[in-house]
Scaffold this motif. Structure first.
Motif, PDB file in Angstrom:
ATOM      1  N   UNK A  21       0.839  -1.203   0.000  1.00 46.00           N
ATOM      2  CA  UNK A  21       0.000   0.000   0.000  1.00 46.00           C
ATOM      3  C   UNK A  21       0.876   1.255   0.000  1.00 46.00           C
ATOM      4  N   UNK A  22       2.002   1.184   0.742  1.00 46.49           N
ATOM      5  CA  UNK A  22       2.912   2.333   0.783  1.00 46.49           C
ATOM      6  C   UNK A  22       3.460   2.629  -0.611  1.00 46.49           C
ATOM      7  N   UNK A  23       3.842   1.559  -1.330  1.00 43.29           N
ATOM      8  CA  UNK A  23       4.328   1.788  -2.707  1.00 43.29           C
ATOM      9  C   UNK A  23       3.234   2.454  -3.532  1.00 43.29           C
ATOM     10  N   UNK A  24       2.019   1.901  -3.438  1.00 40.71           N
ATOM     11  CA  UNK A  24       0.929   2.415  -4.278  1.00 40.71           C
ATOM     12  C   UNK A  24       0.620   3.873  -3.967  1.00 40.71           C
ATOM     13  N   UNK A  25       0.808   4.267  -2.698  1.00 40.37           N
ATOM     14  CA  UNK A  25       0.511   5.662  -2.311  1.00 40.37           C
ATOM     15  C   UNK A  25       1.735   6.568  -2.417  1.00 40.37           C
ATOM     16  N   UNK A  26       2.863   5.997  -2.871  1.00 37.34           N
ATOM     17  CA  UNK A  26       4.080   6.812  -3.012  1.00 37.34           C
ATOM     18  C   UNK A  26       4.732   7.166  -1.688  1.00 37.34           C
ATOM     19  N   UNK A  27       4.455   6.383  -0.639  1.00 40.58           N
ATOM     20  CA  UNK A  27       5.099   6.633   0.675  1.00 40.58           C
ATOM     21  C   UNK A  27       6.358   5.770   0.780  1.00 40.58           C
TER      22      UNK A  27
ATOM     23  N   UNK B 228      12.308  -0.238 -10.517  1.00 38.80           N
ATOM     24  CA  UNK B 228      11.209   0.174  -9.620  1.00 38.80           C
ATOM     25  C   UNK B 228       9.962   0.528 -10.423  1.00 38.80           C
ATOM     26  N   UNK B 229      10.168   1.217 -11.542  1.00 38.66           N
ATOM     27  CA  UNK B 229       9.014   1.609 -12.372  1.00 38.66           C
ATOM     28  C   UNK B 229       8.410   0.413 -13.105  1.00 38.66           C
ATOM     29  N   UNK B 230       9.245  -0.590 -13.348  1.00 35.24           N
ATOM     30  CA  UNK B 230       8.743  -1.775 -14.078  1.00 35.24           C
ATOM     31  C   UNK B 230       7.976  -2.736 -13.165  1.00 35.24           C
ATOM     32  N   UNK B 231       8.214  -2.619 -11.852  1.00 35.15           N
ATOM     33  CA  UNK B 231       7.609  -3.575 -10.911  1.00 35.15           C
ATOM     34  C   UNK B 231       6.401  -2.961 -10.209  1.00 35.15           C
ATOM     35  N   UNK B 232       5.454  -3.837  -9.835  1.00 42.69           N
ATOM     36  CA  UNK B 232       4.347  -3.346  -9.011  1.00 42.69           C
ATOM     37  C   UNK B 232       4.643  -3.568  -7.527  1.00 42.69           C
ATOM     38  N   UNK B 233       5.598  -4.461  -7.192  1.00 41.70           N
ATOM     39  CA  UNK B 233       5.972  -4.677  -5.778  1.00 41.70           C
ATOM     40  C   UNK B 233       7.008  -3.633  -5.348  1.00 41.70           C
ATOM     41  N   UNK B 234       7.113  -3.343  -4.021  1.00 39.81           N
ATOM     42  CA  UNK B 234       8.078  -2.344  -3.563  1.00 39.81           C
ATOM     43  C   UNK B 234       9.532  -2.786  -3.747  1.00 39.81           C
TER      44      UNK B 234
ATOM     45  N   UNK C 129      16.269  -0.042  -1.661  1.00 42.34           N
ATOM     46  CA  UNK C 129      17.635   0.109  -2.149  1.00 42.34           C
ATOM     47  C   UNK C 129      18.654   0.280  -1.044  1.00 42.34           C
ATOM     48  N   UNK C 130      19.872  -0.183  -1.340  1.00 40.39           N
ATOM     49  CA  UNK C 130      21.034   0.134  -0.503  1.00 40.39           C
ATOM     50  C   UNK C 130      22.145   0.451  -1.508  1.00 40.39           C
ATOM     51  N   UNK C 131      22.495   1.722  -1.576  1.00 38.86           N
ATOM     52  CA  UNK C 131      23.442   2.134  -2.615  1.00 38.86           C
ATOM     53  C   UNK C 131      22.814   2.038  -3.994  1.00 38.86           C
ATOM     54  N   UNK C 132      21.498   2.316  -4.079  1.00 41.73           N
ATOM     55  CA  UNK C 132      20.791   2.209  -5.360  1.00 41.73           C
ATOM     56  C   UNK C 132      20.040   3.501  -5.682  1.00 41.73           C
ATOM     57  N   UNK C 133      20.396   4.580  -5.011  1.00 44.36           N
ATOM     58  CA  UNK C 133      19.805   5.887  -5.310  1.00 44.36           C
ATOM     59  C   UNK C 133      18.431   6.106  -4.710  1.00 44.36           C
ATOM     60  N   UNK C 134      17.812   7.229  -5.100  1.00 51.88           N
ATOM     61  CA  UNK C 134      16.551   7.654  -4.481  1.00 51.88           C
ATOM     62  C   UNK C 134      15.313   7.281  -5.271  1.00 51.88           C
ATOM     63  N   UNK C 135      15.471   6.626  -6.424  1.00 52.61           N
ATOM     64  CA  UNK C 135      14.302   6.315  -7.243  1.00 52.61           C
ATOM     65  C   UNK C 135      13.638   4.999  -6.888  1.00 52.61           C
ATOM     66  N   UNK C 136      13.991   4.446  -5.741  1.00 46.50           N
ATOM     67  CA  UNK C 136      13.395   3.184  -5.285  1.00 46.50           C
ATOM     68  C   UNK C 136      12.295   3.497  -4.261  1.00 46.50           C
ATOM     69  N   UNK C 137      11.570   2.445  -3.846  1.00 47.01           N
ATOM     70  CA  UNK C 137      10.427   2.691  -2.946  1.00 47.01           C
ATOM     71  C   UNK C 137      10.822   2.790  -1.477  1.00 47.01           C
ATOM     72  N   UNK C 138      12.020   2.360  -1.139  1.00 43.68           N
ATOM     73  CA  UNK C 138      12.453   2.435   0.258  1.00 43.68           C
ATOM     74  C   UNK C 138      13.957   2.282   0.351  1.00 43.68           C
TER      75      UNK C 138
END
Ligand code: KIV
Length: 274
Positions: A20-26, A203-209, A212-221
């Motif tokens: 739900x957090x992914x879907x709401x952008x949290x 991240x954009x290709x997946x529906x699941x969250x 990231x660790x050392x993967x930048x800010x474009x991930x869901x957490x």
């Protein structure tokens, strides 16, 4: 330092809450923990998920890789963490050797973790190579988190802890593996030390969250190793690591002061005895 009480919107974090957090952008905040006392503090501060990582092999036991830690040792750490938490989702790493053999071994190891620690989910490293095990664990009703990119259990194959998937071929395989893991039913995916652009694309290709660790800010957490972000470890300083404290220095000062007080016969004083 201020105290951060847990945000109370969700009483307990489940895999569905993370979705739900992914879907709401949290954004999702995850940290590792391996023991009761620190897990209790981390949970009360409002962390969404705690990973009982096999990084315990490094930060708790002092091994140079994650390979030596055993299933029994992971269960010991995980059960200590589970006893401490009231809110966070607890995910436990399947250690090296406990799932690579075949899917039956993977399921047996998972069942031991779930029964003996009381954790909520497991994580394992790899994509297509472990997909049968992922599917078998999920079919037994256990949520699985995937882990791609720099997968430390394969360090002797990689040869270094450098950034992974910089070349097109490896990046393409990572994206394919991420989709495979999602299709097999993983509830989330950790991506470690890969280019930010690739992590965002996955991240954009997946529906699941994605976490990231050392993967930048474009991930869901985000996830960090607790001992690294608290400054308990000092020799490890990758670019992605933000240190929030310098606990090694603080503890050194406190222990030094105690030693000095004992030697000077200043501790205990009149009020500190019966
Ligand atoms: O074991 C661990 O701490 C991990 C994180 C680095 C994601 O797998």
């Amino acid at each position: 330092m201020s105290v951060h009480p847990a945000p109370n919107k969700y009483k307990k974090i489940t895999t569905h809450v993370l979705q739900e957090m992914k879907e709401k952008g949290k954004k999702i905040a995850m940290l590792t923990a391996y023991d009761y006392s620190l897990a209790k503090i981390v949970d009360a501060a409002g962390i969404d998920a705690i990973l009982v990582g096999d990084s315990a092999s490094n930060v708790m036991a002092g091994h140079i890789t994650t390979l030596p830690i055993t299933l029994d040792q992971m269960i010991y750490h995980a059960s200590s963490v589970v006893r401490a938490i009231e809110r966070a989702l607890v995910i436990v790493d399947l250690p090296f050797g406990s799932y690579q053999g075949n899917s039956k071994t993977a399921l047996d190891s998972t069942i031991r973790i779930m029964k003996e620690s009381g954790a909520h989910a497991v994580k394992l490293e790899g994509g297509s190579e472990v997909i049968e095990s992922v599917a078998r664990i999920i079919s037994a009703g256990v949520p699985v988190m995937g882990h791609l990119g720099l997968t430390p259990q394969s360090i002797y194959k990689f040869g270094t802890y450098n950034v992974r998937a910089k070349e097109e071929e490896e990046a393409e395989k990572l994206l394919k593996d991420a989709i495979l893991l999602q299709e097999a039913g993983c509830f989330a995916l950790v991506m470690e030390k890969i280019p930010a652009e690739l992590a965002t694309k996955v991240t954009q290709a997946l529906s699941i969250p994605t976490i990231g660790i050392g993967a930048g800010g474009g991930v869901d957490g985000q996830v960090l190793v607790l001992h690294d972000m608290l400054g308990l470890t000092t020799e490890f300083s990758p670019r992605f690591l933000r240190r929030y404290l310098n606990l090694a220095e603080e503890i050194n000062g406190a222990v030094g002061a105690y030693v000095k007080d004992v030697k000077a016969k200043d501790f205990p004083n009149e009020k500190e005895q019966y």
